[in-house]
Design a protein around this motif. Structure first.
Motif, mmCIF file in Angstrom:
data_model
loop_
_atom_site.group_PDB
_atom_site.id
_atom_site.type_symbol
_atom_site.label_atom_id
_atom_site.label_comp_id
_atom_site.label_asym_id
_atom_site.label_seq_id
_atom_site.Cartn_x
_atom_site.Cartn_y
_atom_site.Cartn_z
ATOM 1 N N GLN A 1 -2.334 7.783 -2.021
ATOM 2 C CA GLN A 1 -3.158 7.442 -0.851
ATOM 3 C C GLN A 1 -2.437 7.763 0.447
ATOM 4 O O GLN A 1 -3.060 8.136 1.435
ATOM 5 N N GLY B 1 -10.584 4.365 -3.569
ATOM 6 C CA GLY B 1 -10.219 4.621 -2.183
ATOM 7 C C GLY B 1 -10.975 5.778 -1.547
ATOM 8 O O GLY B 1 -11.088 5.865 -0.335
ATOM 9 N N ILE C 1 -2.321 -2.365 0.400
ATOM 10 C CA ILE C 1 -3.085 -2.469 1.650
ATOM 11 C C ILE C 1 -2.532 -1.500 2.691
ATOM 12 O O ILE C 1 -3.280 -0.756 3.332
ATOM 13 N N SER D 1 -4.983 1.493 3.745
ATOM 14 C CA SER D 1 -5.611 1.349 5.055
ATOM 15 C C SER D 1 -4.898 2.114 6.158
ATOM 16 O O SER D 1 -5.515 2.597 7.090
ATOM 17 N N PHE D 2 -3.577 2.202 6.071
ATOM 18 C CA PHE D 2 -2.828 2.830 7.172
ATOM 19 C C PHE D 2 -2.055 4.074 6.744
ATOM 20 O O PHE D 2 -1.373 4.687 7.549
#
Lengths: 515, 316
Positions: free
Chosen positions: A243, A264, B155, B159-160
């Motif tokens: 990710q 995701g 997270i 997210s970042f």
């Protein structure tokens, strides 16, 4: 509150902000750290462990096989559909009586150290694999080979005890890698020297192993200049690394992790049906299981779809014994294709066990994600047929010890399938198979069928023979085949050309590119 | 005399650890052959098995294995990892500093969180400040490290896109900036867990010291409140805090394995874990002995610190 404490908290806050802001400067998809790859198009593959050995003849660990496959060449290879295609042998021919296999070797092939590959290396490799002192894991696959001759530099002749149609497929595994006759195990453990599409560039123990493109490779050259296998021990952490763009490709086995990765939106997950299969292995030489009726009662009392749905999120397919695409068994051709408790009761009463039986079952914990869930579902289902699975959940080392000693009534296992059914089952279900002690079942009919399968080269005729093998196995239920799962190949945007295989092999890293 | 006792007890402890690890490892089912080959080990012929046992030294009697390993340790030969093709000494020289750094950073963060919050909680018992301290320490004690670590990592990465640990590990000397980034989250997770006992110890110690007469006397003499709290109260409450910190530090040297796994930090905990998984006896035995030695040294250092911070210990 004292001022000192305030300033301490302030320092901590400032430190965290500083570090967080620094980190954003690391660009996604950057080249492998410390490898100095010139272009930014190198590929980083996330793996949970580094190879436990770099010696191809002894490698059975999934991660080791995946790395070594890219470093070493084999006489034959599998294509994406697991058909046998030429490798270091350009062509091969079986004599009319089937007792001689002549291989013509590819010319102009070199090892990573620059030395030339020829028939001397083939002879030396095969002879050493057959020597028990080498302790090569694929030795038994060469049991039909009497001797290896090298009449000239480009020809190798294998004298066989009898016809062996499975031999070309058996030569395609990395455990049959061709090594230079000058190399030793000690040397190759630190400095791999193969004829594969990549060569080792750098290894940091338990952290990473980086391969560089082998520009002298005989086939199509790899598209990426380098591939780094980066060790990230936790599968969820690999997802996080993908990710954040640090890792571009990974292979997962746990359906839950695959789901998380897909969730995701930045990672593409491709499902490939596996050759491996989930199975309840019965030991037909133990107690009540000696009676085929008890084994058939177990088979009839299990709804395989239910096991698949509860233990593996429904991710897989109900399977018969043979999972190889070219020889696949039809799961509907078995005594009880659907769960049938009445029939199960009939079988038990035929065995004189209407009151029920108890089966001591070993289960490994931690070896693969779904084992314990499968065992619990099987226990619940079989209890309704008065069959009590007495579960013993073991740490994987303890499981292997008990399994190797055949010290169990039943075992819940994920077994490795192979592209050729002879390789998959000959070793278990023929009276002379080297794993027959563990399988606990063989019969003259099966011995005959396996021998015929080996002696037949025509593909359609072989398929018919192995269909009969499947039928015999299902009718006698030495094992209860449940389902085969998927391999999940996760890639980030920009990764192209990778072909996932049913064997879980990463051989198509050579056709993969990163943009 | 005291020194001699100390040396004798240290040697006895280490010998005990050596014997215990040696025996426990052999009590675990399986060996290097089955760990490497898995169920394929069943396919080995007797001659193949014999060749492998000889290769791994498993054919030697246990007593011979023990004393040859221990004897070799004294000559600096910690054994060899066939899996990683490196001597255990080399492996340890790489992994120990990593774990040491992680432990130091974790302790620093734990102290930064625990001591101020402990003092804050003690400054007014049964107030909202005290409740805050209780909540933080309860959270630190009860939230498992693996949960906090996985949550933080997931997270921040999802997210970042923040995940320095996804890059190859860099040592402090290779790339200090990247190294500190990679160490920050694991140190925070470990530090948060350790902050809890430090917070509680600080609170109790501060409360106890504050009730002493000399504090009242100092206050009566007009010592400014801030100076009173830091120099007189905290200064005298340091001994239990240092004891607790020393204990936690020792624990971190071997016990950070879960966090090392999740954040891919190649520390000494992971070295032991890999050794156990692979049944590489020499790796586990030698590394555990090194960890035990480090633990003993940390204890020794804690004792020395007592002498520095507490004149009463010095006097005795």
């Amino acid at each position: 509150m004292p001022r000192g404490a305030f300033s301490a908290v302030g320092i901590a806050a400032a430190l965290s902000i500083a570090l967080t802001s620094c980190s954003s400067s690391s660009s996604p998809g950057s080249s492998p750290a410390g490898t100095g790859a010139a272009s930014g198009k190198s590929l980083v593959v996330g793996v949970t462990s580094d190879p436990d050995t770099l010696f191809p003849w002894k490698a059975t660990q999934f991660q080791a096989v995946n790395v070594l496959q890219n470093l070493y060449g084999t006489l034959t290879e599998f294509d994406k559909d697991l058909k046998v295609v030429p490798g270091l042998a350009e062509s091969w021919q079986t004599s009319d009586d089937g007792k001689k296999l002549t291989l013509k070797l590819r010319q102009g092939v070199t090892f990573a150290d620059g030395s030339t590959f020829d028939s001397k290396d083939v002879k030396s490799s095969l002879d050493k694999i057959m020597d028990e002192k080498t302790a090569a894991v694929a030795r038994a696959s060469l049991s039909s080979v009497k001797s290896v001759e090298a009449p000239d530099a480009n020809t190798v002749v294998l004298e066989l005890t009898g016809p062996d149609a499975a031999l070309p497929a058996n030569l395609a595994t990395v455990n049959m890698a061709m090594l230079s006759s000058d190399d030793t195990e000690e040397k190759l453990n630190t400095t791999p020297n193969g004829t594969g599409p990549f060569k080792v560039k750098n290894r940091v123990a338990s952290q990473s192993i980086t391969l560089a493109r082998n520009d002298a490779y005989w086939g199509e050259k790899p598209k990426v200049p380098a591939v780094e296998f980066r060790v990230i021990p936790d599968e969820s952490s690999i997802v996080s690394a993908m990710q954040s763009g640090n890792v571009q490709l990974a292979v997962f086995n746990d359906p839950l992790v695959a789901q998380t990765a897909e969730g995701g939106g930045t990672i593409t997950v491709t499902k490939t049906p596996q050759l491996n299969y989930h199975v309840l292995q019965l030991n037909a030489q133990h107690g009540d299981l000696k009676d085929v009726n008890v084994r058939l009662a177990i088979q009839c009392a299990i709804d395989r779809k239910q096991v698949l749905d509860t233990a593996a999120l429904g991710e897989g397919e109900v399977t018969g014994p043979i999972t190889a695409p070219l020889f696949k068994s039809d799961p509907n051709k078995r005594p009880c294709p659907a769960r049938d408790l009445t029939k199960a009761a009939e079988y038990l009463s035929k065995a004189g066990k209407s009151g029920g039986v108890t089966v001591k079952t070993i289960v490994s914990q931690g070896e693969y994600a779904t084992s314990v869930n499968e065992a619990q579902n099987l226990k619940a289902q079989l209890a309704e047929a008065k069959i009590n699975l007495d579960l013993e959940v073991l740490e994987s080392g303890a499981f292997v010890d008990r399994w190797v000693a055949a010290d169990f009534d039943a075992a819940v296992a994920l077994n490795g399938g192979r592209p050729d059914p002879d390789g998959s089952y000959g070793r278990y279900f023929t009276s002379k198979g080297n794993l027959n002690k563990v399988a606990g079942y063989s019969s003259p009919e099966l011995d005959k069928l396996f021998a015929e399968g080996k002696a037949t080269t025509d593909e359609a005729a072989r398929k018919a023979i192995y269909d009969q093998v499947s039928a015999k196995l299902e009718e006698n239920a030495p094992w209860i085949w449940l389902f085969s799962g998927y391999t999940y190949t996760a890639t980030t945007a920009g990764v192209q050309g990778f072909v996932p295989m049913a064997s879980g092999s990463l051989q198509y890293l050579r056709t993969t590119s990163v943009s | 005399m005291r020194l001699r006792n100390r040396v004798v007890s240290t040697v006895a402890t280490l010998f005990g650890v050596a014997v215990l690890v040696f025996v426990m490892l052999r009590a675990i089912p399986g060996n290097q052959i089955t760990a490497g080959l898995g169920t394929e080990a069943a396919a080995l012929t007797p001659a193949q098995r014999q060749a492998l046992e000889q290769y791994y030294g498993l054919d030697q009697p246990l007593v011979t294995q023990f004393f040859s390993w221990l004897g070799n340790m004294f000559t600096g030969n910690f054994g060899y990892s066939a899996r990683q093709q490196q001597s255990v000494l080399d492996l340890t020289l790489h992994s120990l500093p990593v774990t040491f750094e992680l432990a130091v950073l974790s302790i620093v963060l734990a102290l930064l969180i625990g001591v101020p919050l402990g003092m804050l909680a003690a400054s007014r018992t049964n107030s909202s400040r005290d409740a805050l301290g209780q909540v933080v320490s309860l959270a630190g004690l009860s939230v498992p490290a693996f949960l906090l670590a996985t949550t933080l990592l997931s997270i921040l990465a999802a997210s970042f896109g923040f995940n320095p640990n996804g890059q190859g590990f860099a040592t402090l000397f290779d790339d200090p900036l990247l190294n500190l980034q990679q160490m920050f989250l694991p140190a925070l997770v470990l530090g948060f867990g350790i902050a809890a006992p430090i917070l509680r110890t600080t609170r109790t110690a501060v409360l106890e010291v504050r009730s002493n007469d000399f504090v009242r006397t100092a206050r009566a003499k007009g010592v400014p409140e801030r100076r009173l709290q830091v120099k007189h109260v905290l200064g005298n409450a340091l001994v239990p805090i240092v004891t607790m910190t020393g204990l936690q530090f020792g624990y971190l040297l071997g016990g950070a394995v879960v966090v090392e796994q999740i954040f891919s930090v190649p520390g000494i905990g992971r070295q032991v874990l890999l050794g156990i998984q692979q049944k590489e006896y020499a790796v586990v035995q030698s590394t555990v002995l090194v960890i035990a030695l480090a633990f003993v040294l940390v204890n020794l250092l804690t004792d020395v610190l007592y002498r520095i911070i507490d004149p009463r210990v010095r006097a005795s």
